[in-house]
Design an enzyme around this catalytic site. Structure first.
Site, PDB file in Angstrom:
ATOM      1  NE  ARG A   1      -6.596 -13.851  10.637  1.00  0.00           N
ATOM      2  CZ  ARG A   1      -7.428 -13.789   9.602  1.00  0.00           C
ATOM      3  NH1 ARG A   1      -8.593 -14.424   9.660  1.00  0.00           N
ATOM      4  NH2 ARG A   1      -7.104 -13.105   8.515  1.00  0.00           N
ATOM      5  N   GLY A   2      -5.086 -15.721  17.365  1.00  0.00           N
ATOM      6  CA  GLY A   2      -5.294 -16.523  18.560  1.00  0.00           C
ATOM      7  C   GLY A   2      -4.147 -17.502  18.724  1.00  0.00           C
TER       8      GLY A   2
ATOM      9  CB  CYS B   1      -0.902   0.012   1.228  1.00  0.00           C
ATOM     10  SG  CYS B   1      -2.015  -1.395   1.302  1.00  0.00           S
TER      11      CYS B   1
ATOM     12  CG  PHE C   1      -4.376 -16.976   7.503  1.00  0.00           C
ATOM     13  CD1 PHE C   1      -5.502 -16.174   7.391  1.00  0.00           C
ATOM     14  CD2 PHE C   1      -3.777 -17.437   6.338  1.00  0.00           C
ATOM     15  CE1 PHE C   1      -6.035 -15.850   6.145  1.00  0.00           C
ATOM     16  CE2 PHE C   1      -4.286 -17.108   5.096  1.00  0.00           C
ATOM     17  CZ  PHE C   1      -5.415 -16.313   4.996  1.00  0.00           C
TER      18      PHE C   1
ATOM     19  CE  LYS D   1      -8.252 -22.674  15.444  1.00  0.00           C
ATOM     20  NZ  LYS D   1      -9.562 -22.756  14.749  1.00  0.00           N
TER      21      LYS D   1
END
Length: 262
Positions: free
Chosen positions: A247-248, A108, A245, A250
């Site tokens: 996340r938490g 970006c 990915f 995982k």
């Protein structure tokens, strides 16, 4: 940190369940930073005008234009913060490659890189550095929770270098590539060792994001979003542990997962 100077107030129509309300909001004030190298203009970059010295150092080292913080003789940021003058020993081939290629990357903010595939020969990263998965899970929670400009505006990216002793160095910008350059540049200014560290980034793990980790010998790069195919291939080729990915509790280990101590 006084972030108010990087913000602009705007008036918008906020639509909630078909009812419009006039609402005062804030957004980021992006600026053009001009980088001069040994008296000659090297490049202009759209960014948030903060941590400009770290931005310049991180960018030049990411592009192999300078190889060490010790190559810099002088660095001056203008009073308005929109110009950085660097006097340094440089690698002319890398500088000319940057001018020649000017590849518009997918980060970006429309970043530019001269580090196209095959343009630089970087040794395979063989470090035995390992980290517990719990460390990654805990740190990525902190990474997203403690992001002041994002919480204010929702339109910036963040990078964080997690070092072996638990120290973290962070930076934010409108571009993911800029944020990484700033975070790593701060490490170089402080002479911190990034060869045993983790780079946390917001957004997807595209090839140029991975290449920055390659250039700074950072063995592990983590995001809670996905990598691109070329990002995976670049990490595999250069010995970088690529994690997406996250996340938490995982996470997906795409390459060189042996550095995650399970």
């Amino acid at each position: 940190m006084d972030n108010a100077k990087y913000l602009k107030t705007i008036v918008i129509d906020k639509l909630i369940e078909n009812e419009a309300t006039v609402y005062e909001d804030v957004t980021i004030d992006e600026s053009r930073l001009n980088l001069f190298l040994n008296g000659e203009k090297a490049i202009s970059m759209m960014c948030i005008p903060m941590d400009q010295d770290a931005h310049a150092i991180g960018f030049l080292m990411s592009e192999n234009v300078i190889t060490s913080i010790d190559d810099i003789e002088e660095l001056i940021v203008s009073e308005d913060g929109l110009r950085v003058d660097v006097k340094a020993k440089i690698d002319e081939n890398s500088l000319q490659n940057l001018y020649k290629e000017k590849t518009l990357v997918s980060g970006c903010g429309g970043g530019i890189t001269g580090n196209i595939e095959g343009s630089l020969e970087i040794p395979f990263n063989q470090t035995a550095f390992k980290v517990k998965p719990e460390t990654i899970s805990d740190e990525i929670k902190i990474f997203y929770r403690e992001s002041e400009l994002y919480n204010l505006t929702g339109c910036v990216h963040k990078a964080m270098v997690y070092l072996l002793d638990g120290t973290t160095v962070t930076a934010e910008d409108i571009g993911r590539h800029n944020a990484i350059d700033k975070a790593v540049g701060k490490c170089k200014i402080k002479r911190l060792d990034t060869t045993k560290s983790i780079l946390f980034v917001s957004g997807r793990l595209s090839s140029e994001m991975v290449t920055k980790a390659v250039m700074h010998r950072i063995p592990i790069i983590v995001s809670r979003t996905a990598p691109t195919y070329l990002g995976v291939q670049t990490a595999h080729k250069h010995g970088i542990t690529l994690i997406g990915f996250a996340r938490g509790r995982k996470m997906n280990l795409y390459t060189h997962g042996g550095r995650i101590d399970v």
